[in-house]
Design a protein around this motif. Structure first.
Motif, short mmCIF file in Angstrom:
data_model
loop_
_atom_site.label_atom_id
_atom_site.label_comp_id
_atom_site.label_asym_id
_atom_site.label_seq_id
_atom_site.Cartn_x
_atom_site.Cartn_y
_atom_site.Cartn_z
N ARG A 88 0.86 -1.18 0.00
CA ARG A 88 0.00 0.00 0.00
C ARG A 88 0.90 1.23 0.00
O ARG A 88 2.07 1.15 0.39
CB ARG A 88 -0.88 -0.03 1.26
N SER A 218 -1.45 -5.41 -4.70
CA SER A 218 -2.31 -4.43 -4.04
C SER A 218 -3.70 -5.03 -4.02
O SER A 218 -4.25 -5.37 -5.08
CB SER A 218 -2.33 -3.10 -4.80
N ASN A 220 -6.66 -4.01 -3.71
CA ASN A 220 -7.72 -3.39 -4.51
C ASN A 220 -7.67 -3.81 -5.98
O ASN A 220 -8.67 -3.75 -6.69
CB ASN A 220 -7.66 -1.86 -4.39
N ARG A 221 -6.49 -4.26 -6.46
CA ARG A 221 -6.40 -4.72 -7.85
C ARG A 221 -7.20 -6.00 -8.08
O ARG A 221 -7.56 -6.32 -9.22
CB ARG A 221 -4.93 -4.95 -8.23
N ASP A 297 -1.02 -1.49 -7.56
CA ASP A 297 -1.59 -0.19 -7.90
C ASP A 297 -0.43 0.80 -7.87
O ASP A 297 -0.19 1.49 -6.88
CB ASP A 297 -2.67 0.18 -6.88
N ALA A 300 -1.05 4.50 -7.03
CA ALA A 300 -1.25 4.75 -5.60
C ALA A 300 0.07 4.68 -4.84
O ALA A 300 0.32 5.48 -3.93
CB ALA A 300 -2.24 3.75 -5.03
#
Length: 308
Positions: A88, A218, A220-221, A297, A300
């Protein structure tokens, strides 16, 4: 042979709990210790009973402190093992770790109920409070890395770090940890920075495992169905469809008296430079792993790192 062991070896506050629960719920792995996400069985070399399997699924251990300790990585099973490392944005992860540690160790129980219930009813607040009652668990995990004869020293230093954490704001804690590191070449107990540095955990894991055994992601991916299917195939050797990972950062839902910092502010230039260099070094290692950076990500991760 089929995969026997899955470790989500780091990093804390990067979505590891959601990923762990998703793996178990979708029949991809079974818990190494039933009902325990982070058993820390390999934190020391004390013998522990072998797990009696209830299926042919790999055993899952999501003790997120493993990757940062080379001695622990050396104790983990070497063969038929896959490692997952969740990443992250380093500054956001540091703030999240600070926020949660401050809530765990700083406020009285009634204050925590008030903060947590501000996002819902009182029962929701109490349930979330139970999830955050981790102070003794944190002490227990920290002790497990050290011989029993030294536990009274460990407890003393933990208490000192707890007092410092509770008496300083975010900027004060960052300044203290960086100064601590420059003086001692190590970070203090209850560090909010430790899991934000990525090169050392990557190096620790690649000293023991083949690059294809390590997947960096990541979380969220994994909202993308194609990426999620590729992840499952690469880690578990299964070409199956799975639902989305029900993912959110828990600390984002918690009311907190201290405002979130502006990470673009010049006061963070030193920390920004340290993170930028660390990430550049880690990326050279990430490129060698199973998915490279294709499940990261990257936008990010790069946020805030260019000075303005």
């Amino acid at each position: 042979m089929a995969v026997q062991n899955i470790f989500i070896a780091g990093m804390e506050k990067c979505g590891t709990s959601a990923l762990y629960a998703w793996m178990v719920a979708n029949g991809l792995a079974e818990e190494r210790v039933p009902g325990v996400k982070e058993p820390y069985l390999y934190a020391n070399d004390a013998p522990h009973p072998p797990r009696t399997r209830t299926s042919s699924l790999p055993l899952l251990d999501a003790s997120v402190g493993y990757a940062g300790n080379a001695a622990v990585v050396a104790r983990m099973p070497e063969y038929d093992t896959r490692i997952v490392l969740c990443l992250r944005n380093q500054l956001e992860r540091t703030w999240s770790a600070y926020k949660m540690k401050k809530l765990i160790f700083g406020a009285r129980a009634d204050e925590r109920i008030h903060h947590l219930s501000s996002q819902g009813n009182a029962e929701t607040g109490r349930r979330r409070l139970d999830e955050l009652e981790l102070d003794q668990e944190t002490y227990s995990i920290t002790r497990s890395y050290f011989p029993r004869r030294s536990h009274h020293h460990v407890d003393r230093y933990l208490q000192k770090e707890r007092e410092h954490l509770c008496s300083h704001d975010f900027a004060g804690r960052i300044e203290y940890e960086l100064s601590f590191f420059l003086a001692r070449r190590m970070l203090p107990f209850l560090s909010v920075l430790d899991a934000s540095f990525l090169y050392r955990p990557m190096r620790n894991l690649l000293e023991r495992y083949q690059p294809e055994d390590l997947s960096v992601v990541s979380v969220n991916r994994l909202a993308d169905a194609a990426d999620r299917r590729r992840f499952v195939n690469g880690v578990f050797g299964k070409d199956v469809e799975t639902p989305d990972v029900p993912f959110s950062f828990s600390s984002g839902e918690v009311a907190f008296a201290e405002p979130k910092p502006d990470f673009n502010d010049k006061s963070f230039d030193l920390l920004r430079a340290a993170f930028r260099y660390d990430l550049s070094q880690a990326r050279a290692l990430i490129a060698t792993t199973r998915f490279g950076d294709s499940l990261l990500d990257n936008a990010a991760l790069d946020r805030y790192l260019d000075p303005r």
